[in-house]
Design a protein around this motif. Structure first.
Motif, PDB file in Angstrom:
ATOM      1  N   UNK A 274       0.849  -1.190   0.000  1.00  0.00           N
ATOM      2  CA  UNK A 274       0.000   0.000   0.000  1.00  0.00           C
ATOM      3  C   UNK A 274       0.889   1.246   0.000  1.00  0.00           C
ATOM      4  N   UNK A 275       0.497   2.206  -0.802  1.00  0.00           N
ATOM      5  CA  UNK A 275       1.239   3.471  -0.900  1.00  0.00           C
ATOM      6  C   UNK A 275       0.249   4.605  -1.135  1.00  0.00           C
ATOM      7  N   UNK A 276       0.766   5.818  -1.082  1.00  0.00           N
ATOM      8  CA  UNK A 276      -0.048   6.981  -1.442  1.00  0.00           C
ATOM      9  C   UNK A 276       0.809   7.944  -2.235  1.00  0.00           C
ATOM     10  N   UNK A 277       0.147   8.772  -3.000  1.00  0.00           N
ATOM     11  CA  UNK A 277       0.804   9.788  -3.806  1.00  0.00           C
ATOM     12  C   UNK A 277      -0.032  11.053  -3.724  1.00  0.00           C
TER      13      UNK A 277
ATOM     14  N   UNK B  31       5.117  11.385  -1.862  1.00  0.00           N
ATOM     15  CA  UNK B  31       4.747   9.978  -1.965  1.00  0.00           C
ATOM     16  C   UNK B  31       5.149   9.302  -0.662  1.00  0.00           C
ATOM     17  N   UNK B  32       4.555   8.177  -0.394  1.00  0.00           N
ATOM     18  CA  UNK B  32       4.969   7.456   0.794  1.00  0.00           C
ATOM     19  C   UNK B  32       4.129   6.226   1.033  1.00  0.00           C
ATOM     20  N   UNK B  33       4.277   5.702   2.237  1.00  0.00           N
ATOM     21  CA  UNK B  33       3.604   4.474   2.630  1.00  0.00           C
ATOM     22  C   UNK B  33       2.985   4.663   4.001  1.00  0.00           C
TER      23      UNK B  33
ATOM     24  N   UNK C 249      -2.887   4.989  -3.365  1.00  0.00           N
ATOM     25  CA  UNK C 249      -4.040   5.841  -3.084  1.00  0.00           C
ATOM     26  C   UNK C 249      -3.624   7.263  -3.464  1.00  0.00           C
ATOM     27  N   UNK C 250      -4.339   7.842  -4.418  1.00  0.00           N
ATOM     28  CA  UNK C 250      -3.967   9.150  -4.949  1.00  0.00           C
ATOM     29  C   UNK C 250      -4.794  10.243  -4.264  1.00  0.00           C
ATOM     30  N   UNK C 251      -4.097  11.300  -3.865  1.00  0.00           N
ATOM     31  CA  UNK C 251      -4.726  12.460  -3.231  1.00  0.00           C
ATOM     32  C   UNK C 251      -4.324  13.711  -3.994  1.00  0.00           C
TER      33      UNK C 251
ATOM     34  N   UNK D 121      -1.746   9.443   6.765  1.00  0.00           N
ATOM     35  CA  UNK D 121      -0.363   9.221   6.357  1.00  0.00           C
ATOM     36  C   UNK D 121       0.046  10.205   5.258  1.00  0.00           C
ATOM     37  N   UNK D 122      -0.852  10.449   4.306  1.00  0.00           N
ATOM     38  CA  UNK D 122      -0.559  11.401   3.229  1.00  0.00           C
ATOM     39  C   UNK D 122      -0.341  12.803   3.788  1.00  0.00           C
ATOM     40  N   UNK D 123      -1.188  13.220   4.717  1.00  0.00           N
ATOM     41  CA  UNK D 123      -1.021  14.534   5.354  1.00  0.00           C
ATOM     42  C   UNK D 123       0.288  14.597   6.142  1.00  0.00           C
ATOM     43  N   UNK D 124       0.605  13.519   6.861  1.00  0.00           N
ATOM     44  CA  UNK D 124       1.840  13.476   7.649  1.00  0.00           C
ATOM     45  C   UNK D 124       3.060  13.640   6.749  1.00  0.00           C
TER      46      UNK D 124
END
Length: 186
Positions: free
Chosen positions: A42-45, A76-78, A126-128, A88-91
């Motif tokens: 799982x990741x986010x961007x 980007x991150x996890x 997960x894209x934001x 997590x994306x905000x952090x």
């Protein structure tokens, strides 16, 4: 005498969330090990725009354990095990770029790509997207440089020198992922 940054140790020890193709958690594993074997995780961007239609991009710090010195999207991150993905994306947006703004979830993207150093990305991302106006204060251990760029200029720059950009960002732009590449309305 310079000492080594503590970030590579943290990266090697950090636990990542392993998922199946439907984003169901199937376990955890160390970050470096996950990237060595290319396990789906799982990741986010995060894509950030300003009100004039420019996208915030960063040049990753050269000391990063992969893709150092390459241009990419704002963050980007996890997520950590048990951590909410949006949180997590905000952090990470604050940790990397020194900014905070509301983020809109745009869905998920799956990709697999070879990185430098024999590593692999195999992510359910997960894209934001968000809009930000104000001071950008990136953390030097994370970000070497940043700029605001228009999408058409990014496309031209990637066509001229694709190896100057992260593999995932090149895929975002090549696929013309409308959910990530369209500036928010308003």
């Amino acid at each position: 005498m310079q000492t080594e940054s503590p970030l590579p140790v943290r990266d090697a020890e950090e636990q990542m969330v392993l998922v199946d193709a439907d984003d169901r958690v199937i376990g955890t594993a160390g970050k470096l090990a996950v990237h060595r074997i290319g396990a789906l995780h799982r990741a986010f961007s995060v894509v950030i725009w300003d009100r004039s239609g420019r996208q915030l991009i960063q040049k990753r710090a050269r000391g990063k354990y992969h893709s150092g010195g390459l241009w990419t999207n704002a963050c980007c991150g996890h997520p950590r095990p048990g951590e909410d993905i949006a949180a997590a994306a905000l952090r990470r947006l604050e940790e990397e770029m020194g900014i905070a703004c509301p983020l809109e979830s745009l869905g998920t993207i799956h990709y697999r790509a070879e990185l430098d150093g024999g590593l692999w990305e195999h992510e359910l991302v997960h894209v934001f997207r968000g809009t930000y106006e104000g001071l950008v204060a990136p953390h030097p251990a994370e970000v070497e440089n940043y700029c605001w760029a228009r999408l058409e200029n990014l496309r031209d720059s990637i066509a001229e020198d694709p190896k100057a950009f992260s593999v995932w960002f090149r895929q975002y732009v090549a696929a013309q992922w409308p959910m990530a590449l369209a500036a928010p309305e308003g």
